[in-house]
Write a protein that holds these residues in place. Structure first.
Motif, PDB file in Angstrom:
ATOM      1  N   GLY A 277       0.840  -1.191   0.000  1.00  0.00           N
ATOM      2  CA  GLY A 277       0.000   0.000   0.000  1.00  0.00           C
ATOM      3  C   GLY A 277       0.873   1.238   0.000  1.00  0.00           C
ATOM      4  N   SER A 278       0.241   2.405   0.019  1.00  0.00           N
ATOM      5  CA  SER A 278       0.978   3.664  -0.004  1.00  0.00           C
ATOM      6  C   SER A 278       0.333   4.652   0.958  1.00  0.00           C
ATOM      7  CB  SER A 278       1.007   4.247  -1.422  1.00  0.00           C
ATOM      8  OG  SER A 278      -0.313   4.538  -1.868  1.00  0.00           O
ATOM      9  N   THR A 279       1.064   5.711   1.251  1.00  0.00           N
ATOM     10  CA  THR A 279       0.582   6.750   2.158  1.00  0.00           C
ATOM     11  C   THR A 279       0.707   8.109   1.480  1.00  0.00           C
ATOM     12  OG1 THR A 279       1.305   5.473   4.085  1.00  0.00           O
ATOM     13  CG2 THR A 279       0.864   7.820   4.419  1.00  0.00           C
ATOM     14  N   VAL A 280      -0.401   8.851   1.421  1.00  0.00           N
ATOM     15  CA  VAL A 280      -0.373  10.204   0.862  1.00  0.00           C
ATOM     16  C   VAL A 280       0.282  11.124   1.889  1.00  0.00           C
ATOM     17  CG1 VAL A 280      -1.744  12.136   0.001  1.00  0.00           C
ATOM     18  CG2 VAL A 280      -2.435   9.788  -0.511  1.00  0.00           C
ATOM     19  N   THR A 281       1.376  11.791   1.488  1.00  0.00           N
ATOM     20  CA  THR A 281       2.115  12.646   2.415  1.00  0.00           C
ATOM     21  C   THR A 281       2.065  14.124   2.042  1.00  0.00           C
ATOM     22  OG1 THR A 281       4.154  12.267   1.158  1.00  0.00           O
ATOM     23  CG2 THR A 281       3.707  10.795   3.025  1.00  0.00           C
ATOM     24  N   GLU A 282       1.840  14.429   0.769  1.00  0.00           N
ATOM     25  CA  GLU A 282       1.871  15.830   0.338  1.00  0.00           C
ATOM     26  C   GLU A 282       0.896  16.026  -0.809  1.00  0.00           C
ATOM     27  OE1 GLU A 282       5.042  19.182  -1.370  1.00  0.00           O
ATOM     28  OE2 GLU A 282       5.735  17.185  -0.781  1.00  0.00           O
ATOM     29  N   VAL A 283       0.210  17.162  -0.800  1.00  0.00           N
ATOM     30  CA  VAL A 283      -0.737  17.503  -1.861  1.00  0.00           C
ATOM     31  C   VAL A 283      -0.513  18.960  -2.248  1.00  0.00           C
ATOM     32  CG1 VAL A 283      -3.154  17.788  -2.506  1.00  0.00           C
ATOM     33  CG2 VAL A 283      -2.474  15.853  -1.069  1.00  0.00           C
ATOM     34  N   VAL A 284      -0.303  19.186  -3.544  1.00  0.00           N
ATOM     35  CA  VAL A 284      -0.278  20.538  -4.095  1.00  0.00           C
ATOM     36  C   VAL A 284      -1.610  20.743  -4.795  1.00  0.00           C
ATOM     37  CG1 VAL A 284       0.858  22.159  -5.643  1.00  0.00           C
ATOM     38  CG2 VAL A 284       2.216  20.492  -4.372  1.00  0.00           C
TER      39      VAL A 284
ATOM     40  N   ASP B 264      -9.222   9.478   1.530  1.00  0.00           N
ATOM     41  CA  ASP B 264      -9.033  10.546   2.504  1.00  0.00           C
ATOM     42  C   ASP B 264      -7.562  10.947   2.549  1.00  0.00           C
ATOM     43  OD1 ASP B 264     -11.706  10.273   3.081  1.00  0.00           O
ATOM     44  OD2 ASP B 264     -11.368   9.013   4.855  1.00  0.00           O
ATOM     45  N   TRP B 265      -7.321  12.245   2.705  1.00  0.00           N
ATOM     46  CA  TRP B 265      -5.969  12.737   2.935  1.00  0.00           C
ATOM     47  C   TRP B 265      -5.828  12.974   4.434  1.00  0.00           C
ATOM     48  CZ3 TRP B 265      -6.611  17.094  -1.241  1.00  0.00           C
ATOM     49  CH2 TRP B 265      -6.666  16.502  -2.505  1.00  0.00           C
ATOM     50  N   ALA B 266      -4.995  12.202   5.082  1.00  0.00           N
ATOM     51  CA  ALA B 266      -4.829  12.304   6.534  1.00  0.00           C
ATOM     52  C   ALA B 266      -3.412  12.748   6.854  1.00  0.00           C
ATOM     53  CB  ALA B 266      -5.128  10.967   7.210  1.00  0.00           C
ATOM     54  N   GLY B 267      -3.296  13.872   7.564  1.00  0.00           N
ATOM     55  CA  GLY B 267      -1.986  14.356   7.996  1.00  0.00           C
ATOM     56  C   GLY B 267      -1.066  14.695   6.846  1.00  0.00           C
ATOM     57  N   VAL B 268      -1.571  15.360   5.801  1.00  0.00           N
ATOM     58  CA  VAL B 268      -0.751  15.683   4.636  1.00  0.00           C
ATOM     59  C   VAL B 268      -0.226  17.110   4.733  1.00  0.00           C
ATOM     60  CG1 VAL B 268      -2.048  14.088   3.188  1.00  0.00           C
ATOM     61  CG2 VAL B 268      -2.700  16.500   3.237  1.00  0.00           C
ATOM     62  N   ALA B 269       0.912  17.339   4.089  1.00  0.00           N
ATOM     63  CA  ALA B 269       1.421  18.701   3.919  1.00  0.00           C
ATOM     64  C   ALA B 269       0.701  19.302   2.718  1.00  0.00           C
ATOM     65  CB  ALA B 269       2.931  18.674   3.694  1.00  0.00           C
ATOM     66  N   LEU B 270      -0.079  20.346   2.960  1.00  0.00           N
ATOM     67  CA  LEU B 270      -0.934  20.916   1.924  1.00  0.00           C
ATOM     68  C   LEU B 270      -0.351  22.233   1.427  1.00  0.00           C
ATOM     69  CD1 LEU B 270      -3.624  20.693   0.362  1.00  0.00           C
ATOM     70  CD2 LEU B 270      -4.685  22.029   2.198  1.00  0.00           C
ATOM     71  N   THR B 271      -0.192  22.315   0.101  1.00  0.00           N
ATOM     72  CA  THR B 271       0.267  23.533  -0.558  1.00  0.00           C
ATOM     73  C   THR B 271      -0.806  23.987  -1.541  1.00  0.00           C
ATOM     74  OG1 THR B 271       2.585  22.872  -0.383  1.00  0.00           O
ATOM     75  CG2 THR B 271       2.056  24.562  -1.995  1.00  0.00           C
ATOM     76  N   LEU B 272      -1.160  25.260  -1.483  1.00  0.00           N
ATOM     77  CA  LEU B 272      -2.145  25.825  -2.393  1.00  0.00           C
ATOM     78  C   LEU B 272      -1.416  26.661  -3.433  1.00  0.00           C
ATOM     79  CD1 LEU B 272      -4.772  26.988   0.251  1.00  0.00           C
ATOM     80  CD2 LEU B 272      -4.632  24.796  -0.924  1.00  0.00           C
ATOM     81  N   SER B 273      -1.641  26.340  -4.695  1.00  0.00           N
ATOM     82  CA  SER B 273      -0.953  27.026  -5.788  1.00  0.00           C
ATOM     83  C   SER B 273      -1.972  27.710  -6.685  1.00  0.00           C
ATOM     84  CB  SER B 273      -0.124  26.022  -6.602  1.00  0.00           C
ATOM     85  OG  SER B 273       0.394  26.621  -7.775  1.00  0.00           O
ATOM     86  N   THR B 274      -1.593  28.871  -7.219  1.00  0.00           N
ATOM     87  CA  THR B 274      -2.470  29.572  -8.155  1.00  0.00           C
ATOM     88  C   THR B 274      -2.236  29.143  -9.598  1.00  0.00           C
ATOM     89  OG1 THR B 274      -0.903  31.406  -8.380  1.00  0.00           O
ATOM     90  CG2 THR B 274      -2.574  31.583  -6.647  1.00  0.00           C
ATOM     91  N   ALA B 275      -1.314  28.217  -9.835  1.00  0.00           N
ATOM     92  CA  ALA B 275      -1.091  27.719 -11.198  1.00  0.00           C
ATOM     93  C   ALA B 275      -2.343  26.998 -11.691  1.00  0.00           C
ATOM     94  CB  ALA B 275       0.109  26.785 -11.228  1.00  0.00           C
ATOM     95  N   ARG B 276      -2.521  26.959 -13.002  1.00  0.00           N
ATOM     96  CA  ARG B 276      -3.703  26.340 -13.610  1.00  0.00           C
ATOM     97  C   ARG B 276      -3.267  25.321 -14.656  1.00  0.00           C
ATOM     98  NH1 ARG B 276      -5.592  30.839 -11.352  1.00  0.00           N
ATOM     99  NH2 ARG B 276      -7.827  31.134 -11.093  1.00  0.00           N
ATOM    100  N   PRO B 277      -2.803  24.147 -14.218  1.00  0.00           N
ATOM    101  CA  PRO B 277      -2.293  23.163 -15.184  1.00  0.00           C
ATOM    102  C   PRO B 277      -3.357  22.587 -16.103  1.00  0.00           C
ATOM    103  CG  PRO B 277      -2.394  22.222 -12.977  1.00  0.00           C
ATOM    104  CD  PRO B 277      -2.684  23.688 -12.828  1.00  0.00           C
TER     105      PRO B 277
ATOM    106  N   VAL C  32      -8.097  16.080   5.045  1.00  0.00           N
ATOM    107  CA  VAL C  32      -9.173  16.419   4.102  1.00  0.00           C
ATOM    108  C   VAL C  32      -9.805  15.112   3.639  1.00  0.00           C
ATOM    109  CG1 VAL C  32      -9.831  17.670   2.026  1.00  0.00           C
ATOM    110  CG2 VAL C  32      -7.810  18.388   3.321  1.00  0.00           C
ATOM    111  N   ALA C  33     -11.021  14.842   4.093  1.00  0.00           N
ATOM    112  CA  ALA C  33     -11.708  13.610   3.728  1.00  0.00           C
ATOM    113  C   ALA C  33     -12.247  13.711   2.311  1.00  0.00           C
ATOM    114  CB  ALA C  33     -12.844  13.323   4.709  1.00  0.00           C
ATOM    115  N   SER C  34     -12.318  12.576   1.638  1.00  0.00           N
ATOM    116  CA  SER C  34     -12.920  12.553   0.309  1.00  0.00           C
ATOM    117  C   SER C  34     -14.400  12.894   0.413  1.00  0.00           C
ATOM    118  CB  SER C  34     -12.747  11.169  -0.321  1.00  0.00           C
ATOM    119  OG  SER C  34     -13.335  11.129  -1.608  1.00  0.00           O
ATOM    120  N   GLY C  35     -14.871  13.736  -0.492  1.00  0.00           N
ATOM    121  CA  GLY C  35     -16.260  14.170  -0.462  1.00  0.00           C
ATOM    122  C   GLY C  35     -16.477  15.440   0.312  1.00  0.00           C
TER     123      GLY C  35
END
Length: 532
Positions: free
Chosen positions: A22-29, A262-275, A343-346
């Motif tokens: 399995g894997s663990t989500v650690t960071e979300v941009v 669900d994202w649990a305990g992730v480092a969250l970065t908010l970006s204004t880029a629009r990919p 951040v929970a899904s939904g």
């Protein structure tokens, strides 16, 4: 079932055994639409080549945006994405939940062993009581004193054993409760594992060819893009006038995601880029124009009816030539949420604080008597070193909620203003004095028109306010239409920001004070012409 394959040319021989992890989500941009997700994959494997199957990725990720990197001692080769995930017969490895099940089983077994020991004590005590009760003395051979001593000894032994039996029976009730609790905990741990495995049907499977340099732990980092996530700015603006003017802008972000995990305990970065939006400029096509005699053009059109069908495609060309919607200019702005975030899904519109900005504003009461009956508070300020993004603003004046507005993009260093609601104690009127013809403030002839207005501002509050009164007069861009106006007092502002015909007056209005402005506009034009 769709299968996507991405190859990284790495000198890996034929694959050996398969390892499912399995894997663990650690960071979300997070972008205004979409997110780049970073997952960490830890495993243990012997030296050599393996097929590593990561079985818990969300469905719907973009295959072309997956990147895999190995840590020191682990080489990552080609990888493929299978959206359907693992087959039902292949269990998803869940080391943490398996460990919880093992601990629950050990606790249950220990509780059963304690219960069995108590049952053994009870059985031994009951056997001892039975033996003592069945003991018979040889009356013909025993002296009376010996018989009496034996009776007392049997009574004492029976009492001691009975007391021990009662204590054991009490302990058994508590041991039974411990067994029940341990069995419930074991059932819950098994249910959690089974629920996670059942959820693998909605997950994607990433198979990665790896080479492990030595026996022991290995590590991969996987990044991918999802579309079902977004964020948007939101602000709380608080304005105060005393003891000194202050504007505090509390910035926040409303975060939403529906990735299926669900994202649990992730480092969250908010970006204004629009990919996900337009990355290249629009393309213009040559615009050929021609002139022709109308009669020749009609004849040409009749003789070339077949060409009409070709010309019918012109709207497509016009659509391609339309300019793209406006994009944000300047560098990408990035906000990093403090600490870690869940951040929970939904979830929709989870608010994340982004800190406060404090400005020293210029405050005025803006009065438009032509349209309003009260003046409105406005705060002008100069932005700092980073742009303020478009978003909803909740407005508070002197600690009282007075409404909301939308903030437009404010570049770094730009001047801006925010409204802060009506000031009910600043009364506005705009009267049209009667003239000799009886028309309300308007005198019209065939070639002239005169308009008169009396503006009045009254301060019924307990504070002095800096007023900015705005009104308008007609203006002309034709030489034959002459417009002349007079105002008492004279305005200190004309045509602000190029807005023709607008006039402005700035003055301070003390508590209980009144102020009047007399405005007159005269229009003249040649005979035979009509005023529009």
């Amino acid at each position: 079932m769709r299968l996507f394959l991405t190859l990284v040319f790495l000198p890996l021989p034929v694959l050996a055994d398969t390892i499912s992890v399995g894997s663990t989500v650690t960071e979300v941009v997070l972008y205004p639409q979409g997110a780049r997700v970073t997952r960490e994959v830890a495993f243990s494997a012997p030296a050599g080549r393996h097929d590593l199957r990561i079985a818990d990725l969300p469905e719907g990720i973009a295959p072309g945006m997956i990147r895999v990197a190995g840590a020191e001692g682990t080489q990552a080769g080609g990888f493929s994405l299978q959206e359907a995930g693992l087959a039902p017969a292949v269990p998803l490895p869940l080391p943490e939940l398996e460990a919880a099940i093992g601990a629950a089983q050990a606790a249950r077994d220990a509780a059963l062993l304690d219960l069995a020991r108590i049952d053994a004590r009870i059985e031994a005590a009951e056997a001892q009581v039975g033996f003592l009760r069945g003991a018979k003395a040889e009356v013909t051979t025993q002296a009376p004193a010996d018989l009496a001593a034996m009776g007392r000894m049997i009574a004492q032994e029976v009492l001691a054993v009975r007391e021990s039996l009662l204590a054991a029976q009490g302990a058994r009730a508590e041991a039974g409760r411990v067994v029940q609790q341990a069995e419930v905990a074991l059932a819950e741990a098994i249910a959690a594992r089974d629920a996670r495995r059942a959820a693998q049907a909605g997950k994607a499977l990433l198979s990665v060819a790896i080479a492990q340099v030595a026996d022991g732990p290995g590590h991969l980092t996987v990044t991918h893009f999802i579309e079902e996530a977004s964020w948007r700015p939101v602000y709380d603006a608080a304005l105060t006038r005393k003891p000194a003017p202050s504007l505090v802008l509390a910035r926040g972000a409303l975060v939403s995601q529906a990735s299926g995990e669900d994202w649990a305990g992730v480092a969250l970065t908010l970006s204004t880029a629009r990919p996900t939006e337009q990355a290249a400029p629009s393309e213009l096509w040559p615009d050929l124009r021609r002139i022709a005699d109308p009669e020749q053009e009609r004849a040409y059109a009749k003789g070339m009816a077949s060409e009409d069908a070709v010309m019918a495609a012109a709207p497509v060309m016009e659509a391609m030539m339309e300019p793209a919607m406006a994009e944000l200019d300047g560098d990408v702005v990035v906000y990093r949420a403090p600490g870690t975030v869940d951040v929970a899904s939904g979830v929709e519109d989870l608010r994340v604080a982004l800190g406060e900005l404090t400005f020293t504003p210029e405050i005025e009461a803006r009065a438009v008597p032509r349209l309003d009956r009260t003046a409105f508070a406005l705060a002008r300020f100069t932005n700092g070193d980073e742009p303020l993004l478009p978003g909803e603003v909740l407005l508070m004046r002197e600690g009282t909620l007075i409404g909301a507005t939308e903030l437009e993009l404010i570049p770094a260093g730009a001047e801006a203003e925010l409204p802060f609601g009506a000031i009910d104690g600043l009364r506005l009127t705009r009267e049209m004095p009667q003239n000799s013809e009886g028309d309300a403030g308007i005198l019209t002839s065939d070639t002239a028109r005169v308009e008169k207005a009396l503006l009045r501002v009254e301060n019924l509050t307990q504070d002095s306010w800096p007023l900015h009164v705005i009104d308008q007069i007609p203006y002309s861009e034709q030489e034959d239409l002459e417009v002349v106006y007079s105002a008492t007092p004279k305005p200190d502002e004309t045509d602000p920001e190029g807005q023709r015909g607008l006039l402005g007056w700035h003055f301070d209005l003390a508590p209980g004070a009144k102020r009047e402005i007399l405005l007159e506009a005269k229009l003249r034009w040649p005979a035979g012409m009509e005023l529009r």
